[in-house]
Design an enzyme around this catalytic site. Structure first.
Site, PDB file in Angstrom:
ATOM      1  N   ASP A  21      65.880  -2.323  52.996  1.00  0.00           N
ATOM      2  CA  ASP A  21      67.009  -1.992  53.859  1.00  0.00           C
ATOM      3  C   ASP A  21      68.239  -2.632  53.218  1.00  0.00           C
ATOM      4  O   ASP A  21      68.124  -3.411  52.263  1.00  0.00           O
ATOM      5  CB  ASP A  21      66.770  -2.558  55.273  1.00  0.00           C
ATOM      6  CG  ASP A  21      67.917  -2.208  56.224  1.00  0.00           C
ATOM      7  OD1 ASP A  21      68.287  -1.023  56.279  1.00  0.00           O
ATOM      8  OD2 ASP A  21      68.456  -3.110  56.884  1.00  0.00           O
ATOM      9  N   SER A  22      69.411  -2.363  53.793  1.00  0.00           N
ATOM     10  CA  SER A  22      70.607  -3.028  53.290  1.00  0.00           C
ATOM     11  C   SER A  22      70.632  -4.487  53.758  1.00  0.00           C
ATOM     12  O   SER A  22      71.396  -5.291  53.236  1.00  0.00           O
ATOM     13  CB  SER A  22      71.854  -2.310  53.805  1.00  0.00           C
ATOM     14  OG  SER A  22      71.885  -2.394  55.216  1.00  0.00           O
ATOM     15  N   TYR A  43      75.354   0.088  53.974  1.00  0.00           N
ATOM     16  CA  TYR A  43      75.216   1.318  53.190  1.00  0.00           C
ATOM     17  C   TYR A  43      75.911   2.492  53.887  1.00  0.00           C
ATOM     18  O   TYR A  43      76.392   3.409  53.245  1.00  0.00           O
ATOM     19  CB  TYR A  43      73.732   1.715  53.080  1.00  0.00           C
ATOM     20  CG  TYR A  43      72.894   0.976  52.076  1.00  0.00           C
ATOM     21  CD1 TYR A  43      73.428   0.028  51.202  1.00  0.00           C
ATOM     22  CD2 TYR A  43      71.532   1.255  51.996  1.00  0.00           C
ATOM     23  CE1 TYR A  43      72.612  -0.620  50.287  1.00  0.00           C
ATOM     24  CE2 TYR A  43      70.717   0.614  51.079  1.00  0.00           C
ATOM     25  CZ  TYR A  43      71.252  -0.323  50.228  1.00  0.00           C
ATOM     26  OH  TYR A  43      70.435  -0.947  49.325  1.00  0.00           O
ATOM     27  N   GLY A  44      75.899   2.438  55.197  1.00  0.00           N
ATOM     28  CA  GLY A  44      76.268   3.610  56.000  1.00  0.00           C
ATOM     29  C   GLY A  44      77.692   4.080  55.853  1.00  0.00           C
ATOM     30  O   GLY A  44      78.009   5.215  56.196  1.00  0.00           O
ATOM     31  N   CYS A  96      65.309   2.222  56.024  1.00  0.00           N
ATOM     32  CA  CYS A  96      66.748   2.479  56.063  1.00  0.00           C
ATOM     33  C   CYS A  96      66.962   3.979  56.270  1.00  0.00           C
ATOM     34  O   CYS A  96      66.661   4.786  55.383  1.00  0.00           O
ATOM     35  CB  CYS A  96      67.363   2.022  54.738  1.00  0.00           C
ATOM     36  SG  CYS A  96      69.077   2.514  54.582  1.00  0.00           S
ATOM     37  N   ASN A  97      67.475   4.332  57.426  1.00  0.00           N
ATOM     38  CA  ASN A  97      67.718   5.751  57.741  1.00  0.00           C
ATOM     39  C   ASN A  97      68.730   6.378  56.786  1.00  0.00           C
ATOM     40  O   ASN A  97      68.644   7.548  56.447  1.00  0.00           O
ATOM     41  CB  ASN A  97      68.275   5.882  59.160  1.00  0.00           C
ATOM     42  CG  ASN A  97      67.255   5.585  60.230  1.00  0.00           C
ATOM     43  OD1 ASN A  97      66.623   6.479  60.765  1.00  0.00           O
ATOM     44  ND2 ASN A  97      67.076   4.323  60.553  1.00  0.00           N
ATOM     45  N   THR A  98      69.718   5.576  56.375  1.00  0.00           N
ATOM     46  CA  THR A  98      70.784   6.111  55.533  1.00  0.00           C
ATOM     47  C   THR A  98      70.218   6.582  54.182  1.00  0.00           C
ATOM     48  O   THR A  98      70.522   7.678  53.715  1.00  0.00           O
ATOM     49  CB  THR A  98      71.867   5.023  55.328  1.00  0.00           C
ATOM     50  OG1 THR A  98      72.270   4.540  56.606  1.00  0.00           O
ATOM     51  CG2 THR A  98      73.061   5.552  54.592  1.00  0.00           C
ATOM     52  N   GLU A 144      74.857  -7.731  61.776  1.00  0.00           N
ATOM     53  CA  GLU A 144      74.560  -8.649  60.670  1.00  0.00           C
ATOM     54  C   GLU A 144      75.217 -10.028  60.848  1.00  0.00           C
ATOM     55  O   GLU A 144      74.917 -10.960  60.102  1.00  0.00           O
ATOM     56  CB  GLU A 144      75.017  -8.043  59.336  1.00  0.00           C
ATOM     57  CG  GLU A 144      74.104  -6.942  58.793  1.00  0.00           C
ATOM     58  CD  GLU A 144      72.834  -7.472  58.122  1.00  0.00           C
ATOM     59  OE1 GLU A 144      72.737  -8.685  57.853  1.00  0.00           O
ATOM     60  OE2 GLU A 144      71.916  -6.659  57.883  1.00  0.00           O
ATOM     61  N   CYS A 153      69.418   4.232  63.111  1.00  0.00           N
ATOM     62  CA  CYS A 153      69.717   3.229  62.082  1.00  0.00           C
ATOM     63  C   CYS A 153      68.837   2.044  62.441  1.00  0.00           C
ATOM     64  O   CYS A 153      68.782   1.643  63.614  1.00  0.00           O
ATOM     65  CB  CYS A 153      71.191   2.839  62.123  1.00  0.00           C
ATOM     66  SG  CYS A 153      71.541   1.324  61.200  1.00  0.00           S
ATOM     67  N   HIS A 211      69.061  -0.989  62.142  1.00  0.00           N
ATOM     68  CA  HIS A 211      69.682  -2.174  62.740  1.00  0.00           C
ATOM     69  C   HIS A 211      69.743  -2.071  64.270  1.00  0.00           C
ATOM     70  O   HIS A 211      69.738  -3.087  64.953  1.00  0.00           O
ATOM     71  CB  HIS A 211      71.120  -2.359  62.226  1.00  0.00           C
ATOM     72  CG  HIS A 211      71.195  -2.990  60.861  1.00  0.00           C
ATOM     73  ND1 HIS A 211      70.881  -2.319  59.712  1.00  0.00           N
ATOM     74  CD2 HIS A 211      71.559  -4.249  60.485  1.00  0.00           C
ATOM     75  CE1 HIS A 211      71.059  -3.119  58.676  1.00  0.00           C
ATOM     76  NE2 HIS A 211      71.467  -4.301  59.118  1.00  0.00           N
TER      77      HIS A 211
HETATM   78  N1  DGL Z   1      69.746  -0.077  58.462  1.00  0.00           N
HETATM   79  C1  DGL Z   1      70.112   1.014  57.608  1.00  0.00           C
HETATM   80  C2  DGL Z   1      69.951   2.335  58.288  1.00  0.00           C
HETATM   81  O1  DGL Z   1      68.940   2.484  58.963  1.00  0.00           O
HETATM   82  C3  DGL Z   1      71.386   0.788  56.837  1.00  0.00           C
HETATM   83  C4  DGL Z   1      72.590   0.538  57.654  1.00  0.00           C
HETATM   84  C5  DGL Z   1      73.797   0.192  56.800  1.00  0.00           C
HETATM   85  O2  DGL Z   1      73.668  -0.605  55.883  1.00  0.00           O
HETATM   86  O3  DGL Z   1      74.855   0.759  57.072  1.00  0.00           O
HETATM   87  O4  DGL Z   1      70.712   3.244  58.167  1.00  0.00           O
END
Ligand code: DGL
Length: 264
Positions: free
Chosen positions: A9-10, A41-42, A72-74, A147, A179, A181
Site C-alpha cells: 500500500d502507499s 497515491y490517489g 491498494c485500490n488505487t 496517515e 480505499c 485507508h
Molecule cells: N490505500 C490506497 C488505496 O486503497 C492508497 C491511498 C493513497 O495513497 O492515496 O487506494
C-alpha cells in the site's frame, strides 16, 4: 510450510487487509511494503501510478512469493494488469472481489481521485450487473488525514460530511469503502451513515477469495492475532511508521528501509 504473501500500500491502508488475513490463519509469512515516500497515491496521475506498480513488482520479484494481496485500490484500479503480468503469481484484488458481492440497486463508492477517474469500480460492478446504479465520490484529503499521527476528528467530520452528502442525496443502499485507508475509520464513518446502509470493506471479500484458493489447514486452531511472521518495509521515515505500527496494530517491530527505484 508457510505461504509467502506480499502486501503493499502507499502506507497504513494495508493494515486492514493484513489484519483480516491474520485473523483467519497463521500459516503465512508476509512481506508488507508501505511506499511512504510517495503517499498518497490517489492524487497522482494514472501513468505515475503505473510506473510505481512496475517498481513494486521489482521489489517483490525476488521474494519467491506464493501470492500477492493487493491492498491498494488505487493501484488495483490503475495497474492491475502490470502486477499480474510482471509477477505471474495469483494476485488477489479488492475491486473485482467486492464487485461480485454487491447486490443492492444503488451503490455508493468512496475512493481516491485516481480510482474514481479510472472508473474501474463502475465498470467492474456494471459488468456483473448492469442494472446497479453506482455513484462514486473522490475523497482527496482523507488519506493524508488518516496517515496523521493523531486523528483530527473535527477535520474528519467536515471532510466526511462533504464527501458523503452527494452519495446520501442519491439514496445509496450500500457504501463501498474503496480505499484501504477508509476502513481504519470505519466506526467513525458508521456513525455518519444511516444504519440501514450497509458499509462494505473490500478486504473481506478479497481474503475470502484468498482462503478459498489456499484452503486453511484442517489443523488450524484459533489463536489471537500475531505479527511475528510479518516483515515491514518502508520507502521513507522508519520512525514515523514505527509509531503507526504501535498505535494502529499495538506492536513494535524492525522496519527496513528500501529504495524501490534502485531495482528498476
Ligand atoms: N490505500 C490506497 C488505496 O486503497 C492508497 C491511498 C493513497 O495513497 O492515496 O487506494
Amino acid at each position: 510450510m508457510k505461504l509467502k504473501i506480499g502486501i503493499f500500500d502507499s502506507g497504513i491502508g494495508g493494515f486492514t487487509i493484513l489484519k483480516s488475513l491474520l485473523e483467519t490463519r497463521h500459516d503465512v509469512e508476509v512481506y508488507y511494503l508501505a511506499d511512504t515516500q510517495r503517499s498518497p497515491y490517489g492524487n497522482k496521475k494514472f501513468q505515475e501510478i503505473r510506473s510505481i506498480a512496475e517498481e513494486i513488482c521489482c521489489f517483490f520479484g525476488d521474494k519467491n512469493l506464493d501470492a500477492l494481496l493487493i491492498a491498494c485500490n488505487t493501484t488495483n484500479a490503475c495497474a492491475l494488469d502490470i502486477l499480474k503480468n510482471n509477477l505471474r503469481i495469483p494476485c488477489f484484488d479488492l475491486i473485482n472481489s467486492v464487485s461480485e458481492i454487491v447486490n443492492k440497486p444503488i451503490i455508493g463508492v468512496l475512493a481516491t481521485r485516481a480510482t474514481v477517474s479510472s472508473s474501474y469500480y463502475k465498470n467492474a460492478i456494471s459488468s456483473k450487473n448492469k442494472n446497479i446504479k453506482i455513484f462514486q465520490q473522490e475523497c482527496p484529503e482523507f488519506v493524508s488525514e488518516i496517515e496523521k499521527q493523531e486523528l483530527d476528528f473535527n477535520k474528519l467530520n467536515s471532510l466526511s460530511d462533504l464527501y458523503l452528502s452527494p452519495l446520501l442525496k442519491n439514496n445509496i443502499q450500500e457504501l463501498i469503502l474503496g480505499c484501504s485507508h477508509y476502513p481504519l475509520i470505519y466506526n467513525f464513518l458508521r456513525n455518519k451513515v444511516d444504519s440501514n446502509i450497509k458499509i462494505i470493506d473490500p478486504s473481506e471479500s478479497s481474503i475470502n477469495k484468498f482462503n478459498k484458493h489456499f484452503p486453511i489447514p484442517r489443523t488450524y486452531r484459533y489463536e489471537s492475532i500475531s505479527y511475528r511472521n510479518v516483515k515491514f518495509f518502508v520507502t521513507s521515515e522508519k520512525e514515523n511508521f514505527l509509531k503507526k505500527l504501535n498505535s494502529w496494530l499495538g506492536i513494535n517491530k524492525e522496519i527496513r528501509l528500501v529504495n524501490l527505484r534502485s531495482n528498476v
